[in-house]
Scaffold this motif. Structure first.
Motif, PDB file in Angstrom:
ATOM      1  N   ILE A  93       0.834  -1.193   0.000  1.00 45.12           N
ATOM      2  CA  ILE A  93       0.000   0.000   0.000  1.00 45.12           C
ATOM      3  C   ILE A  93       0.871   1.247   0.000  1.00 45.12           C
ATOM      4  O   ILE A  93       0.646   2.181  -0.753  1.00 45.12           O
ATOM      5  CB  ILE A  93      -0.925   0.024   1.240  1.00 45.12           C
ATOM      6  CG1 ILE A  93      -1.987  -1.069   1.151  1.00 45.12           C
ATOM      7  CG2 ILE A  93      -1.599   1.392   1.374  1.00 45.12           C
ATOM      8  CD1 ILE A  93      -2.818  -1.190   2.409  1.00 45.12           C
ATOM      9  N   CYS A  94       1.874   1.242   0.859  1.00 43.51           N
ATOM     10  CA  CYS A  94       2.716   2.415   1.079  1.00 43.51           C
ATOM     11  C   CYS A  94       3.531   2.745  -0.177  1.00 43.51           C
ATOM     12  O   CYS A  94       4.159   1.870  -0.762  1.00 43.51           O
ATOM     13  CB  CYS A  94       3.645   2.169   2.262  1.00 43.51           C
ATOM     14  SG  CYS A  94       4.778   3.530   2.574  1.00 43.51           S
ATOM     15  N   PRO A  95       3.550   4.029  -0.587  1.00 46.33           N
ATOM     16  CA  PRO A  95       4.313   4.411  -1.782  1.00 46.33           C
ATOM     17  C   PRO A  95       5.772   4.755  -1.516  1.00 46.33           C
ATOM     18  O   PRO A  95       6.494   5.105  -2.445  1.00 46.33           O
ATOM     19  CB  PRO A  95       3.568   5.667  -2.259  1.00 46.33           C
ATOM     20  CG  PRO A  95       3.066   6.291  -0.996  1.00 46.33           C
ATOM     21  CD  PRO A  95       2.728   5.144  -0.066  1.00 46.33           C
ATOM     22  N   CYS A  96       6.229   4.648  -0.262  1.00 41.44           N
ATOM     23  CA  CYS A  96       7.588   5.077   0.071  1.00 41.44           C
ATOM     24  C   CYS A  96       8.625   4.186  -0.613  1.00 41.44           C
ATOM     25  O   CYS A  96       8.352   3.061  -1.023  1.00 41.44           O
ATOM     26  CB  CYS A  96       7.801   5.108   1.582  1.00 41.44           C
ATOM     27  SG  CYS A  96       8.168   3.507   2.330  1.00 41.44           S
ATOM     28  N   ASN A  97       9.856   4.699  -0.699  1.00 41.42           N
ATOM     29  CA  ASN A  97      10.933   3.978  -1.376  1.00 41.42           C
ATOM     30  C   ASN A  97      11.274   2.654  -0.699  1.00 41.42           C
ATOM     31  O   ASN A  97      11.639   1.684  -1.351  1.00 41.42           O
ATOM     32  CB  ASN A  97      12.188   4.851  -1.448  1.00 41.42           C
ATOM     33  CG  ASN A  97      12.052   5.967  -2.462  1.00 41.42           C
ATOM     34  OD1 ASN A  97      11.365   5.823  -3.459  1.00 41.42           O
ATOM     35  ND2 ASN A  97      12.692   7.092  -2.194  1.00 41.42           N
ATOM     36  N   ALA A  98      11.172   2.623   0.639  1.00 45.40           N
ATOM     37  CA  ALA A  98      11.496   1.395   1.362  1.00 45.40           C
ATOM     38  C   ALA A  98      10.574   0.262   0.933  1.00 45.40           C
ATOM     39  O   ALA A  98      11.022  -0.843   0.637  1.00 45.40           O
ATOM     40  CB  ALA A  98      11.396   1.627   2.872  1.00 45.40           C
ATOM     41  N   CYS A  99       9.281   0.546   0.899  1.00 48.82           N
ATOM     42  CA  CYS A  99       8.313  -0.495   0.526  1.00 48.82           C
ATOM     43  C   CYS A  99       8.381  -0.818  -0.963  1.00 48.82           C
ATOM     44  O   CYS A  99       8.174  -1.957  -1.371  1.00 48.82           O
ATOM     45  CB  CYS A  99       6.905  -0.052   0.919  1.00 48.82           C
ATOM     46  SG  CYS A  99       6.668   0.100   2.708  1.00 48.82           S
ATOM     47  N   ALA A 100       8.694   0.196  -1.771  1.00 50.67           N
ATOM     48  CA  ALA A 100       8.751  -0.016  -3.222  1.00 50.67           C
ATOM     49  C   ALA A 100       9.966  -0.828  -3.643  1.00 50.67           C
ATOM     50  O   ALA A 100       9.902  -1.619  -4.583  1.00 50.67           O
ATOM     51  CB  ALA A 100       8.739   1.335  -3.939  1.00 50.67           C
ATOM     52  N   THR A 101      11.095  -0.635  -2.952  1.00 48.36           N
ATOM     53  CA  THR A 101      12.330  -1.303  -3.359  1.00 48.36           C
ATOM     54  C   THR A 101      12.619  -2.587  -2.577  1.00 48.36           C
ATOM     55  O   THR A 101      13.559  -3.304  -2.915  1.00 48.36           O
ATOM     56  CB  THR A 101      13.537  -0.356  -3.205  1.00 48.36           C
ATOM     57  OG1 THR A 101      13.654   0.048  -1.822  1.00 48.36           O
ATOM     58  CG2 THR A 101      13.371   0.886  -4.072  1.00 48.36           C
ATOM     59  N   ALA A 102      11.830  -2.888  -1.556  1.00 48.45           N
ATOM     60  CA  ALA A 102      12.055  -4.094  -0.753  1.00 48.45           C
ATOM     61  C   ALA A 102      12.133  -5.373  -1.597  1.00 48.45           C
ATOM     62  O   ALA A 102      12.968  -6.241  -1.317  1.00 48.45           O
ATOM     63  CB  ALA A 102      10.970  -4.231   0.313  1.00 48.45           C
ATOM     64  N   PRO A 103      11.281  -5.538  -2.633  1.00 50.91           N
ATOM     65  CA  PRO A 103      11.367  -6.773  -3.426  1.00 50.91           C
ATOM     66  C   PRO A 103      12.701  -6.988  -4.128  1.00 50.91           C
ATOM     67  O   PRO A 103      12.968  -8.085  -4.627  1.00 50.91           O
ATOM     68  CB  PRO A 103      10.231  -6.596  -4.456  1.00 50.91           C
ATOM     69  CG  PRO A 103       9.259  -5.687  -3.781  1.00 50.91           C
ATOM     70  CD  PRO A 103      10.113  -4.721  -3.009  1.00 50.91           C
TER      71      PRO A 103
END
Length: 363
Positions: free
Chosen positions: A92-102
């Motif tokens: 859900i979160c658009p932050c870089n941490a959540c986006a790049t975790a994968p």
């Protein structure tokens, strides 16, 4: 004395991940992944220590057979990769941490040898030359960040062939110099597509045929991503939802689709599940579904955030409800709808106040 097994799963890309992403969410993501690896410890290895982005396991005076060791390694890679896919699908979160975790990867180093122990404040930890050596093996010349490395000493002891081949493992030889000593090992780069990743829970997109019963919107002087954090980070919820005594949720987990939490409002427990619905590209949406409100069978509340500029956005709150009982429909029409609207307006006012207070503090 029989040799002991030393075993370190290490999350690759952690340093870059933390330096280039939001610190709080990156910490949550790493904590989740470490927990996943601990749960995947099917051989009941002893956890000596959590070392930032890595776990240091050991088995005193005993080695795993080659079959059990490879199965343990494959299990950890499978669990780790499966959780990354879950993070990607339910984000859900658009932050870089959540986006790049994968994009994070995993390396596992296994070694063996005679070890001693040191006790620090009641904690017994492996100590000695072999412990130092297994940690140094993490720094090697393998041209990948997603691999398993097994020292030549360990592979020889468990009779693991140098050129072992399977669906997941394709070992090669390698060696590096540590403290002017050459250490040989075998390694296999892991192709995540070859892992047998099972089904993982993904939240279904909610499709609502009726129009929302309540729609309110307001502009905020804050970046869309930051407002999304205030709404989805449940630690902020008591600041802007009137009457909330507490929220029960996993503090080490970033809110994502399908996550469940309990809201305690005036001593009444309401169970919520995070959901989603389709929105136009460029907008952020977060929704919650509950079946705990007496006047409705199901209630959906969606927060849709539309960026206006780098430091401003519009928030639209929509409430939907599903009611089968005629009595409940009358109750909703006569009084509950007005209460819902008033409570939502209060939430918007308090959220606006929170944003303004934080903006002043930051300025």
């Amino acid at each position: 004395m029989a040799k002991s097994l030393l075993f370190i799963p290490d999350i690759s890309g952690f340093t870059k991940f933390v330096q280039t992403t939001e610190v709080t969410h990156s910490q949550h993501v790493i904590a989740e992944l470490l927990e996943v690896l601990i749960e995947a410890n099917t051989e009941e290895l002893q956890l000596a220590e959590v070392e930032g982005d890595a776990l240091f396991f050991y088995r005193e005076g005993e080695l795993l057979s080659q079959e059990k060791l490879l199965a343990q390694i494959e299990t950890m890679f499978t669990a780790f990769t499966g959780h990354l896919k879950l993070l990607e699908k339910n984000r859900i979160c658009p932050c870089n941490a959540c986006a790049t975790a994968p994009k994070l990867e995993l390396k596992i180093v296994a070694h063996c040898g005679d070890i001693e122990f040191i006790e620090v404040q009641g904690n017994r930890k492996p100590f000695g030359k072999q412990v130092i050596e297994v940690h140094r093996l993490l720094k090697n010349s393998v041209e990948s960040d997603n691999y398993v490395l097994i020292s030549k000493e360990l592979s020889s002891d468990i009779e693991l062939p140098i050129y072992y081949y399977s669906k997941v493992f394709r070992f090669k030889e390698g060696k590096d110099i540590y403290d002017q000593k050459e250490v040989e090992y075998i390694y296999s780069i892991i192709d995540n597509n070859k892992l047998n990743i099972g089904e993982y829970s993904t939240a279904k997109e909610v499709v609502l045929e009726d129009n929302p019963g309540i729609v309110l919107d307001r502009n905020f002087s804050i970046a869309a991503e930051s407002l999304m954090e205030y709404i989805t980070n449940l630690s902020y919820r008591h600041f802007w939802v009137k009457g909330v005594d507490k929220f029960e949720y996993n503090e080490n987990e970033v809110t994502r689709l399908g996550s469940e939490h309990v809201c305690v409002i005036n001593n009444k427990h309401l169970n919520f599940v995070a959901v989603k619905k389709k929105v136009k590209p460029g907008k952020y949406v977060y929704g919650e579904m509950t079946k705990s409100i007496p006047v409705a069978d199901t209630v959906y509340q969606f927060y849709t955030i539309s960026p206006i500029s780098d430091n401003s956005c519009n928030l639209k709150i929509e409430l939907y409800w599903e009611i089968r009982s005629l009595i409940k429909k009358l109750a909703m029409m006569l009084f509950a709808q007005r209460i819902f609207r008033k409570n939502t307006e209060n939430s918007l006012n308090l959220l606006d106040q929170l944003v303004e207070e934080r903006r002043i503090v930051i300025a």
